[in-house]
Motif scaffolding. Structure first.
Motif, PDB file in Angstrom:
ATOM      1  N   MET A 142      -9.948   9.614   7.691  1.00 33.29           N
ATOM      2  CA  MET A 142     -10.138   9.171   6.309  1.00 33.29           C
ATOM      3  C   MET A 142     -10.374   7.674   6.280  1.00 33.29           C
ATOM      4  O   MET A 142      -9.701   6.914   6.963  1.00 33.29           O
ATOM      5  N   ASN A 143     -11.322   7.278   5.473  1.00 30.68           N
ATOM      6  CA  ASN A 143     -11.650   5.885   5.242  1.00 30.68           C
ATOM      7  C   ASN A 143     -10.758   5.355   4.123  1.00 30.68           C
ATOM      8  O   ASN A 143     -10.565   6.022   3.108  1.00 30.68           O
ATOM      9  N   GLY A 144     -10.217   4.152   4.303  1.00 31.14           N
ATOM     10  CA  GLY A 144      -9.321   3.568   3.309  1.00 31.14           C
ATOM     11  C   GLY A 144      -9.968   3.392   1.944  1.00 31.14           C
ATOM     12  O   GLY A 144      -9.363   3.682   0.919  1.00 31.14           O
ATOM     13  N   LEU A 145     -11.206   2.919   1.921  1.00 34.52           N
ATOM     14  CA  LEU A 145     -11.889   2.721   0.641  1.00 34.52           C
ATOM     15  C   LEU A 145     -12.053   4.046  -0.091  1.00 34.52           C
ATOM     16  O   LEU A 145     -11.834   4.128  -1.298  1.00 34.52           O
ATOM     17  N   ALA A 146     -12.396   5.095   0.641  1.00 33.55           N
ATOM     18  CA  ALA A 146     -12.529   6.419   0.018  1.00 33.55           C
ATOM     19  C   ALA A 146     -11.191   6.876  -0.540  1.00 33.55           C
ATOM     20  O   ALA A 146     -11.119   7.443  -1.633  1.00 33.55           O
ATOM     21  N   GLY A 147     -10.108   6.616   0.197  1.00 37.02           N
ATOM     22  CA  GLY A 147      -8.773   6.996  -0.266  1.00 37.02           C
ATOM     23  C   GLY A 147      -8.371   6.250  -1.523  1.00 37.02           C
ATOM     24  O   GLY A 147      -7.770   6.816  -2.434  1.00 37.02           O
ATOM     25  N   ILE A 148      -8.716   4.964  -1.590  1.00 42.33           N
ATOM     26  CA  ILE A 148      -8.415   4.173  -2.788  1.00 42.33           C
ATOM     27  C   ILE A 148      -9.222   4.694  -3.968  1.00 42.33           C
ATOM     28  O   ILE A 148      -8.704   4.868  -5.074  1.00 42.33           O
ATOM     29  N   THR A 149     -10.484   4.961  -3.739  1.00 39.60           N
ATOM     30  CA  THR A 149     -11.377   5.447  -4.799  1.00 39.60           C
ATOM     31  C   THR A 149     -10.885   6.776  -5.363  1.00 39.60           C
ATOM     32  O   THR A 149     -10.937   7.003  -6.576  1.00 39.60           O
ATOM     33  N   ALA A 190      -5.788   8.426  -3.666  1.00 40.54           N
ATOM     34  CA  ALA A 190      -4.836   8.877  -2.637  1.00 40.54           C
ATOM     35  C   ALA A 190      -4.085   7.695  -2.025  1.00 40.54           C
ATOM     36  O   ALA A 190      -3.043   7.870  -1.402  1.00 40.54           O
ATOM     37  N   ILE A 191      -4.632   6.490  -2.202  1.00 41.72           N
ATOM     38  CA  ILE A 191      -4.016   5.266  -1.712  1.00 41.72           C
ATOM     39  C   ILE A 191      -3.895   4.315  -2.901  1.00 41.72           C
ATOM     40  O   ILE A 191      -4.879   4.027  -3.570  1.00 41.72           O
ATOM     41  N   LEU A 192      -2.674   3.845  -3.140  1.00 46.06           N
ATOM     42  CA  LEU A 192      -2.441   2.905  -4.235  1.00 46.06           C
ATOM     43  C   LEU A 192      -2.161   1.533  -3.651  1.00 46.06           C
ATOM     44  O   LEU A 192      -1.366   1.392  -2.718  1.00 46.06           O
ATOM     45  N   VAL A 193      -2.808   0.514  -4.210  1.00 48.96           N
ATOM     46  CA  VAL A 193      -2.649  -0.851  -3.731  1.00 48.96           C
ATOM     47  C   VAL A 193      -2.068  -1.693  -4.852  1.00 48.96           C
ATOM     48  O   VAL A 193      -2.616  -1.745  -5.944  1.00 48.96           O
ATOM     49  N   ASP A 194      -0.953  -2.358  -4.546  1.00 48.54           N
ATOM     50  CA  ASP A 194      -0.333  -3.288  -5.484  1.00 48.54           C
ATOM     51  C   ASP A 194      -0.413  -4.668  -4.847  1.00 48.54           C
ATOM     52  O   ASP A 194       0.219  -4.919  -3.820  1.00 48.54           O
ATOM     53  N   GLY A 195      -1.250  -5.537  -5.401  1.00 46.35           N
ATOM     54  CA  GLY A 195      -1.416  -6.871  -4.828  1.00 46.35           C
ATOM     55  C   GLY A 195      -2.877  -7.153  -4.545  1.00 46.35           C
ATOM     56  O   GLY A 195      -3.757  -6.774  -5.307  1.00 46.35           O
ATOM     57  N   ASP A 196      -3.131  -7.776  -3.420  1.00 46.03           N
ATOM     58  CA  ASP A 196      -4.454  -8.265  -3.052  1.00 46.03           C
ATOM     59  C   ASP A 196      -5.323  -7.130  -2.498  1.00 46.03           C
ATOM     60  O   ASP A 196      -5.220  -6.762  -1.330  1.00 46.03           O
ATOM     61  N   ILE A 256       0.867  -1.177   0.000  1.00 42.12           N
ATOM     62  CA  ILE A 256       0.000   0.000   0.000  1.00 42.12           C
ATOM     63  C   ILE A 256       0.906   1.229   0.000  1.00 42.12           C
ATOM     64  O   ILE A 256       1.730   1.387   0.898  1.00 42.12           O
ATOM     65  N   LYS A 257       0.738   2.072  -1.014  1.00 35.13           N
ATOM     66  CA  LYS A 257       1.544   3.289  -1.141  1.00 35.13           C
ATOM     67  C   LYS A 257       0.660   4.489  -0.844  1.00 35.13           C
ATOM     68  O   LYS A 257      -0.415   4.631  -1.419  1.00 35.13           O
ATOM     69  N   VAL A 258       1.153   5.329   0.069  1.00 39.13           N
ATOM     70  CA  VAL A 258       0.337   6.431   0.541  1.00 39.13           C
ATOM     71  C   VAL A 258       1.248   7.571   1.003  1.00 39.13           C
ATOM     72  O   VAL A 258       2.385   7.339   1.410  1.00 39.13           O
ATOM     73  N   SER A 259       0.751   8.791   0.939  1.00 38.15           N
ATOM     74  CA  SER A 259       1.510   9.931   1.460  1.00 38.15           C
ATOM     75  C   SER A 259       1.407   9.935   2.983  1.00 38.15           C
ATOM     76  O   SER A 259       0.477   9.374   3.564  1.00 38.15           O
ATOM     77  N   ALA A 260       2.351  10.595   3.630  1.00 33.94           N
ATOM     78  CA  ALA A 260       2.328  10.703   5.091  1.00 33.94           C
ATOM     79  C   ALA A 260       1.065  11.423   5.551  1.00 33.94           C
ATOM     80  O   ALA A 260       0.475  11.061   6.578  1.00 33.94           O
TER      81      ALA A 260
END
Length: 123
Positions: A77-84, A87-93, A62-66
């Motif tokens: 902040m909710n993780g799902l909202a950040g991914i949508t 703001a949050i990048l997920v590589d993998g599962d 999971i790649k994210v800014s500080a």
């Protein structure tokens, strides 16, 4: 201590979380602050949690800014909202990443924590 460090230290003190009894996997959080990258690795083995600062390989990264990580650690902040929002990048599962989002405080929990915090009395 930053909210990010406090979050991972609290998580490290949690030996077992029953919400993850059927989960196995590893996630590395790459938290970027300018030119610096802080890396935390979470290994989950049927509810047993192991957290450490580590840049080793993980099944999911999971790649994210500080700033975003701090907001998540504070329950702002909710993780799902950040991914949508990207703001949050997920590589993998992705499903594992979404499940791990349950470890972060919700906005309700954050508000309750703020209300429960002792107030400073000045005389």
């Amino acid at each position: 201590m930053s909210a990010i460090t406090a979050f991972f230290e609290r998580l490290a003190a949690t030996d077992h979380d029953p919400r993850f009894d059927k989960v196995q996997g590893s996630i590395r959080f790459d938290i970027r602050d300018g030119d610096q990258v802080q890396r935390w690795r979470l290994d989950i083995d049927h509810g047993r949690l192991r957290v450490r600062q580590d840049d080793g390989p993980a099944g999911t990264v999971i790649k994210v800014s500080a700033q975003v990580a701090e907001s998540m650690a504070l329950g702002e902040m909710n993780g799902l909202a950040g991914i949508t929002r990207g703001a949050i990048l997920v590589d993998g599962d992705l499903s594992l990443a979404l499940r791990v989002g349950k470890l972060f405080p919700s906005q309700v929990e954050a508000r309750q924590g703020a209300q429960a915090a002792p107030t400073k009395v000045t005389g």
